[in-house]
Design a protein around this motif. Structure first.
Motif, PDB file in Angstrom:
ATOM      1  N   LEU A 248       0.824  -1.201   0.000  1.00 48.63           N
ATOM      2  CA  LEU A 248       0.000   0.000   0.000  1.00 48.63           C
ATOM      3  C   LEU A 248       0.864   1.259   0.000  1.00 48.63           C
ATOM      4  O   LEU A 248       0.602   2.206  -0.755  1.00 48.63           O
ATOM      5  N   VAL A 249       1.900   1.268   0.814  1.00 42.11           N
ATOM      6  CA  VAL A 249       2.816   2.417   0.862  1.00 42.11           C
ATOM      7  C   VAL A 249       3.480   2.618  -0.493  1.00 42.11           C
ATOM      8  O   VAL A 249       3.578   3.744  -0.997  1.00 42.11           O
ATOM      9  N   THR A 250       3.916   1.525  -1.100  1.00 43.92           N
ATOM     10  CA  THR A 250       4.568   1.603  -2.405  1.00 43.92           C
ATOM     11  C   THR A 250       3.625   2.163  -3.467  1.00 43.92           C
ATOM     12  O   THR A 250       4.012   3.042  -4.257  1.00 43.92           O
ATOM     13  N   LEU A 251       2.397   1.688  -3.476  1.00 43.48           N
ATOM     14  CA  LEU A 251       1.433   2.163  -4.467  1.00 43.48           C
ATOM     15  C   LEU A 251       1.046   3.619  -4.239  1.00 43.48           C
ATOM     16  O   LEU A 251       0.849   4.369  -5.205  1.00 43.48           O
ATOM     17  N   ARG A 252       0.953   4.030  -2.999  1.00 45.06           N
ATOM     18  CA  ARG A 252       0.616   5.438  -2.738  1.00 45.06           C
ATOM     19  C   ARG A 252       1.739   6.363  -3.189  1.00 45.06           C
ATOM     20  O   ARG A 252       1.484   7.455  -3.697  1.00 45.06           O
ATOM     21  N   ARG A 253       2.981   5.918  -3.000  1.00 38.25           N
ATOM     22  CA  ARG A 253       4.114   6.718  -3.492  1.00 38.25           C
ATOM     23  C   ARG A 253       4.076   6.814  -5.010  1.00 38.25           C
ATOM     24  O   ARG A 253       4.317   7.884  -5.579  1.00 38.25           O
ATOM     25  N   GLU A 254       3.790   5.687  -5.653  1.00 33.63           N
ATOM     26  CA  GLU A 254       3.707   5.692  -7.112  1.00 33.63           C
ATOM     27  C   GLU A 254       2.580   6.605  -7.575  1.00 33.63           C
ATOM     28  O   GLU A 254       2.735   7.359  -8.544  1.00 33.63           O
ATOM     29  N   GLN A 255       1.450   6.560  -6.881  1.00 33.03           N
ATOM     30  CA  GLN A 255       0.316   7.412  -7.233  1.00 33.03           C
ATOM     31  C   GLN A 255       0.702   8.891  -7.104  1.00 33.03           C
ATOM     32  O   GLN A 255       0.368   9.701  -7.974  1.00 33.03           O
ATOM     33  N   MET A 256       1.413   9.226  -6.063  1.00 28.43           N
ATOM     34  CA  MET A 256       1.847  10.609  -5.865  1.00 28.43           C
ATOM     35  C   MET A 256       2.791  11.033  -6.994  1.00 28.43           C
ATOM     36  O   MET A 256       2.648  12.129  -7.551  1.00 28.43           O
TER      37      MET A 256
ATOM     38  N   LEU B  35       2.939   9.805  -9.993  1.00 31.20           N
ATOM     39  CA  LEU B  35       2.167   9.920 -11.221  1.00 31.20           C
ATOM     40  C   LEU B  35       1.403  11.243 -11.276  1.00 31.20           C
ATOM     41  O   LEU B  35       1.315  11.882 -12.332  1.00 31.20           O
ATOM     42  N   ARG B  36       0.872  11.657 -10.143  1.00 28.39           N
ATOM     43  CA  ARG B  36       0.161  12.944 -10.100  1.00 28.39           C
ATOM     44  C   ARG B  36       1.101  14.097 -10.416  1.00 28.39           C
ATOM     45  O   ARG B  36       0.761  15.014 -11.166  1.00 28.39           O
ATOM     46  N   PHE B  37       2.303  14.065  -9.818  1.00 31.13           N
ATOM     47  CA  PHE B  37       3.279  15.121 -10.086  1.00 31.13           C
ATOM     48  C   PHE B  37       3.663  15.153 -11.559  1.00 31.13           C
ATOM     49  O   PHE B  37       3.766  16.227 -12.159  1.00 31.13           O
ATOM     50  N   ARG B  38       3.869  13.974 -12.146  1.00 30.23           N
ATOM     51  CA  ARG B  38       4.243  13.920 -13.551  1.00 30.23           C
ATOM     52  C   ARG B  38       3.108  14.398 -14.438  1.00 30.23           C
ATOM     53  O   ARG B  38       3.344  15.017 -15.478  1.00 30.23           O
ATOM     54  N   GLN B  39       1.855  14.135 -14.032  1.00 35.92           N
ATOM     55  CA  GLN B  39       0.714  14.594 -14.819  1.00 35.92           C
ATOM     56  C   GLN B  39       0.628  16.114 -14.803  1.00 35.92           C
ATOM     57  O   GLN B  39       0.405  16.745 -15.840  1.00 35.92           O
ATOM     58  N   VAL B  40       0.815  16.691 -13.639  1.00 35.15           N
ATOM     59  CA  VAL B  40       0.742  18.148 -13.521  1.00 35.15           C
ATOM     60  C   VAL B  40       1.860  18.806 -14.326  1.00 35.15           C
ATOM     61  O   VAL B  40       1.659  19.840 -14.962  1.00 35.15           O
ATOM     62  N   ALA B  41       3.034  18.174 -14.330  1.00 32.27           N
ATOM     63  CA  ALA B  41       4.170  18.720 -15.065  1.00 32.27           C
ATOM     64  C   ALA B  41       4.065  18.458 -16.569  1.00 32.27           C
ATOM     65  O   ALA B  41       4.873  18.969 -17.347  1.00 32.27           O
ATOM     66  N   GLY B  42       3.098  17.659 -16.975  1.00 36.15           N
ATOM     67  CA  GLY B  42       2.921  17.368 -18.386  1.00 36.15           C
ATOM     68  C   GLY B  42       3.872  16.305 -18.906  1.00 36.15           C
ATOM     69  O   GLY B  42       4.090  16.198 -20.107  1.00 36.15           O
ATOM     70  N   GLN B  43       4.448  15.504 -18.028  1.00 33.21           N
ATOM     71  CA  GLN B  43       5.408  14.483 -18.427  1.00 33.21           C
ATOM     72  C   GLN B  43       4.830  13.077 -18.423  1.00 33.21           C
ATOM     73  O   GLN B  43       5.526  12.122 -18.734  1.00 33.21           O
TER      74      GLN B  43
ATOM     75  N   GLY C 117      -3.124   5.632 -18.314  1.00 37.02           N
ATOM     76  CA  GLY C 117      -3.859   4.463 -17.840  1.00 37.02           C
ATOM     77  C   GLY C 117      -3.266   3.876 -16.572  1.00 37.02           C
ATOM     78  O   GLY C 117      -3.954   3.197 -15.806  1.00 37.02           O
ATOM     79  N   ARG C 118      -1.993   4.134 -16.333  1.00 33.10           N
ATOM     80  CA  ARG C 118      -1.337   3.614 -15.132  1.00 33.10           C
ATOM     81  C   ARG C 118      -1.964   4.213 -13.872  1.00 33.10           C
ATOM     82  O   ARG C 118      -2.045   3.538 -12.847  1.00 33.10           O
ATOM     83  N   MET C 119      -2.427   5.449 -13.941  1.00 36.39           N
ATOM     84  CA  MET C 119      -3.068   6.081 -12.779  1.00 36.39           C
ATOM     85  C   MET C 119      -4.310   5.293 -12.374  1.00 36.39           C
ATOM     86  O   MET C 119      -4.552   5.069 -11.192  1.00 36.39           O
ATOM     87  N   ARG C 120      -5.066   4.869 -13.338  1.00 37.08           N
ATOM     88  CA  ARG C 120      -6.286   4.109 -13.072  1.00 37.08           C
ATOM     89  C   ARG C 120      -5.958   2.749 -12.452  1.00 37.08           C
ATOM     90  O   ARG C 120      -6.619   2.315 -11.506  1.00 37.08           O
ATOM     91  N   ILE C 121      -4.942   2.093 -12.967  1.00 36.00           N
ATOM     92  CA  ILE C 121      -4.536   0.783 -12.458  1.00 36.00           C
ATOM     93  C   ILE C 121      -4.058   0.893 -11.015  1.00 36.00           C
ATOM     94  O   ILE C 121      -4.433   0.076 -10.167  1.00 36.00           O
ATOM     95  N   VAL C 122      -3.247   1.901 -10.727  1.00 36.42           N
ATOM     96  CA  VAL C 122      -2.733   2.091  -9.370  1.00 36.42           C
ATOM     97  C   VAL C 122      -3.872   2.375  -8.402  1.00 36.42           C
ATOM     98  O   VAL C 122      -3.917   1.825  -7.297  1.00 36.42           O
ATOM     99  N   LYS C 123      -4.806   3.207  -8.819  1.00 39.44           N
ATOM    100  CA  LYS C 123      -5.947   3.536  -7.970  1.00 39.44           C
ATOM    101  C   LYS C 123      -6.768   2.296  -7.636  1.00 39.44           C
ATOM    102  O   LYS C 123      -7.176   2.086  -6.483  1.00 39.44           O
TER     103      LYS C 123
END
Length: 65
Positions: A18-26, A28-36, A41-47
Motif C-alpha cells: 500500500l505504501v509503495t502504491l501510494r508513493r507511485e500514485q503521488m 504519477l500525479r506530479f508527472r501529470q501536472v508537469a505534463g510528463q 492508464g497507469r493512474m487508473r490501475i494504481v488507484k
C-alpha cells in the motif's frame, strides 16, 4: 495485480504494498501536472490496486475478530 494474489499476502506485506502504491500514485500525479505523464492508464490501475489492497486489509481485520 489480481485479488487472489493480494488475499494470500500477510498484513505486513499488504501495508508495504500500500505504501509503495501510494508513493507511485503521488509520483504519477506530479508527472501529470508537469505534463510528463505518457501512460495515463497507469493512474487508473494504481488507484484500483490501492482499493483492492484496502479491501483485502479489511477482510483480514474482520476475519481476526
Amino acid at each position: 495485480m489480481k485479488i487472489s494474489e493480494i488475499r494470500q499476502k500477510t498484513g505486513t506485506e499488504l501495508q508495504d504494498e500500500l505504501v509503495t502504491l501510494r508513493r507511485e500514485q503521488m509520483n504519477l500525479r506530479f508527472r501529470q501536472v508537469a505534463g510528463q505523464l505518457t501512460n495515463t492508464g497507469r493512474m487508473r490501475i494504481v488507484k484500483r490496486d490501492i482499493a483492492k489492497i484496502k479491501t483485502a486489509m479489511t477482510e483480514h481485520r474482520l476475519k481476526g475478530k
